[in-house]
Motif scaffolding. Structure first.
Motif, PDB file in Angstrom:
ATOM      1  N   MET A   1      26.148 -65.861 110.878  1.00  0.00           N
ATOM      2  CA  MET A   1      27.046 -67.557 110.547  1.00  0.00           C
ATOM      3  C   MET A   1      25.726 -68.155 109.181  1.00  0.00           C
ATOM      4  O   MET A   1      24.456 -68.052 109.939  1.00  0.00           O
ATOM      5  CB  MET A   1      26.993 -68.452 111.814  1.00  0.00           C
ATOM      6  CG  MET A   1      27.268 -69.539 111.390  1.00  0.00           C
ATOM      7  SD  MET A   1      27.479 -71.023 112.800  1.00  0.00           S
ATOM      8  CE  MET A   1      29.159 -69.254 113.659  1.00  0.00           C
ATOM      9  N   GLU A  22      19.614 -66.973 113.492  1.00  0.00           N
ATOM     10  CA  GLU A  22      18.934 -65.428 113.781  1.00  0.00           C
ATOM     11  C   GLU A  22      17.757 -66.117 113.944  1.00  0.00           C
ATOM     12  O   GLU A  22      16.520 -65.374 114.655  1.00  0.00           O
ATOM     13  CB  GLU A  22      19.377 -64.646 112.615  1.00  0.00           C
ATOM     14  CG  GLU A  22      20.879 -64.226 113.013  1.00  0.00           C
ATOM     15  CD  GLU A  22      21.016 -63.025 111.891  1.00  0.00           C
ATOM     16  OE1 GLU A  22      20.155 -62.489 111.358  1.00  0.00           O
ATOM     17  OE2 GLU A  22      22.372 -62.588 111.446  1.00  0.00           O
ATOM     18  N   ARG A  49      25.127 -61.501 118.979  1.00  0.00           N
ATOM     19  CA  ARG A  49      26.248 -60.174 119.127  1.00  0.00           C
ATOM     20  C   ARG A  49      27.031 -60.810 120.346  1.00  0.00           C
ATOM     21  O   ARG A  49      28.136 -60.967 120.122  1.00  0.00           O
ATOM     22  CB  ARG A  49      25.139 -59.136 120.077  1.00  0.00           C
ATOM     23  CG  ARG A  49      24.634 -58.609 118.514  1.00  0.00           C
ATOM     24  CD  ARG A  49      24.426 -57.137 118.917  1.00  0.00           C
ATOM     25  NE  ARG A  49      23.668 -57.040 120.286  1.00  0.00           N
ATOM     26  CZ  ARG A  49      22.671 -56.537 120.468  1.00  0.00           C
ATOM     27  NH1 ARG A  49      21.743 -57.126 119.653  1.00  0.00           N
ATOM     28  NH2 ARG A  49      21.973 -56.827 121.963  1.00  0.00           N
ATOM     29  N   ARG A  51      27.907 -63.938 120.402  1.00  0.00           N
ATOM     30  CA  ARG A  51      28.483 -64.997 119.639  1.00  0.00           C
ATOM     31  C   ARG A  51      30.321 -64.293 119.000  1.00  0.00           C
ATOM     32  O   ARG A  51      30.317 -64.505 118.594  1.00  0.00           O
ATOM     33  CB  ARG A  51      28.182 -66.225 119.281  1.00  0.00           C
ATOM     34  CG  ARG A  51      28.697 -66.893 118.733  1.00  0.00           C
ATOM     35  CD  ARG A  51      27.958 -68.259 118.226  1.00  0.00           C
ATOM     36  NE  ARG A  51      27.117 -67.018 116.698  1.00  0.00           N
ATOM     37  CZ  ARG A  51      25.615 -67.920 116.646  1.00  0.00           C
ATOM     38  NH1 ARG A  51      25.399 -69.456 116.936  1.00  0.00           N
ATOM     39  NH2 ARG A  51      25.525 -67.362 115.488  1.00  0.00           N
ATOM     40  N   GLN A  52      29.523 -64.081 118.172  1.00  0.00           N
ATOM     41  CA  GLN A  52      29.857 -62.470 116.869  1.00  0.00           C
ATOM     42  C   GLN A  52      31.112 -62.112 117.883  1.00  0.00           C
ATOM     43  O   GLN A  52      32.216 -61.772 117.150  1.00  0.00           O
ATOM     44  CB  GLN A  52      29.240 -61.944 116.377  1.00  0.00           C
ATOM     45  CG  GLN A  52      29.588 -60.989 115.010  1.00  0.00           C
ATOM     46  CD  GLN A  52      28.376 -60.563 114.471  1.00  0.00           C
ATOM     47  OE1 GLN A  52      27.162 -59.910 114.751  1.00  0.00           O
ATOM     48  NE2 GLN A  52      28.812 -60.146 113.113  1.00  0.00           N
ATOM     49  N   GLU A  53      31.285 -61.587 119.117  1.00  0.00           N
ATOM     50  CA  GLU A  53      31.921 -60.490 119.615  1.00  0.00           C
ATOM     51  C   GLU A  53      33.315 -61.852 120.158  1.00  0.00           C
ATOM     52  O   GLU A  53      33.735 -61.439 121.452  1.00  0.00           O
ATOM     53  CB  GLU A  53      31.553 -60.125 120.576  1.00  0.00           C
ATOM     54  CG  GLU A  53      31.288 -59.008 119.743  1.00  0.00           C
ATOM     55  CD  GLU A  53      29.673 -57.933 120.526  1.00  0.00           C
ATOM     56  OE1 GLU A  53      30.382 -57.915 121.864  1.00  0.00           O
ATOM     57  OE2 GLU A  53      29.124 -57.044 120.096  1.00  0.00           O
ATOM     58  N   LYS A  54      32.946 -63.603 119.526  1.00  0.00           N
ATOM     59  CA  LYS A  54      33.671 -64.312 120.753  1.00  0.00           C
ATOM     60  C   LYS A  54      33.461 -64.341 122.222  1.00  0.00           C
ATOM     61  O   LYS A  54      34.473 -65.111 122.442  1.00  0.00           O
ATOM     62  CB  LYS A  54      34.892 -64.402 119.723  1.00  0.00           C
ATOM     63  CG  LYS A  54      34.933 -63.687 118.528  1.00  0.00           C
ATOM     64  CD  LYS A  54      36.284 -65.501 117.778  1.00  0.00           C
ATOM     65  CE  LYS A  54      36.162 -64.881 116.301  1.00  0.00           C
ATOM     66  NZ  LYS A  54      35.194 -65.455 116.081  1.00  0.00           N
TER      67      LYS A  54
END
Length: 179
Positions: A1, A22, A49, A51-54
């Motif tokens: 993001m 990050e 990670r 968050r990236q994977e929701k």
């Protein structure tokens, strides 16, 4: 993001609550080491990670433009007293010592509870039992969290009566709050 995509959940003249980036992980880690904690960037990288994977909403608080604290909301947590029951869990909440007593923790909790409320009318959290968690324990009770009744947990399992455990960060009591 990217920074431009980073969502801001709250802002006023001194406090901003936003998505973690990050570049926040090494800042927080460095500050935690400076205050005597055994810290690495690993847990923050894991949260990013997630968050990236929701799986999680991963937040940072800034105080006067400086990273000052963090909190995470897992909308459907897979561990703890309410694992896989659809209840959001607030996880890994902290305010760096030099920024405490400025309302940052309360604002982080306000935002986390608001996010949790988008998923369910209840939210839960686990809190450590040693003295390092004393201020958090008091804060949660003042905010309306009550022990869930499952007893003490150790290493992500209910600690059986008279069972062996250590008074470390893995010894927790779960609390529930109706939003």
């Amino acid at each position: 993001m990217t920074e431009q995509q980073s969502r801001i959940y709250y802002t006023d003249d001194v406090i901003t609550i936003r998505d973690m980036r990050e570049e926040d992980a090494p800042i927080i880690t460095q500050e935690e080491i400076a205050q005597g904690w055994d810290a690495t960037t690993d847990k923050y990288e894991m949260r990013l990670r997630d968050r990236q994977e929701k799986k999680a909403v991963v937040l940072v608080a800034e105080y006067q433009g400086k990273v000052a604290g963090y909190i995470n909301v897992y909308p459907d947590s897979t561990w703890g007293a309410y694992a896989n029951m659809g209840y959001p869990e607030i996880v890994d909440f902290g305010v760096l010592e030099k920024y405490r007593r400025h309302g940052i923790g309360s604002k982080l909790m306000d935002v986390a509870e608001q996010i949790a409320g988008e998923y369910h009318d209840k939210v839960y959290l686990g809190v450590g039992l040693h003295s390092g968690y004393g201020s958090a324990q008091r804060m949660y009770v003042k905010r309306g969290y009550i022990p869930d009744g499952s007893g003490v947990w150790y290493c992500d399992k209910v600690c059986e009566p008279y069972g062996a455990c250590y008074n470390d960060d893995d010894l927790v009591l779960y609390f529930l709050k109706e939003l």
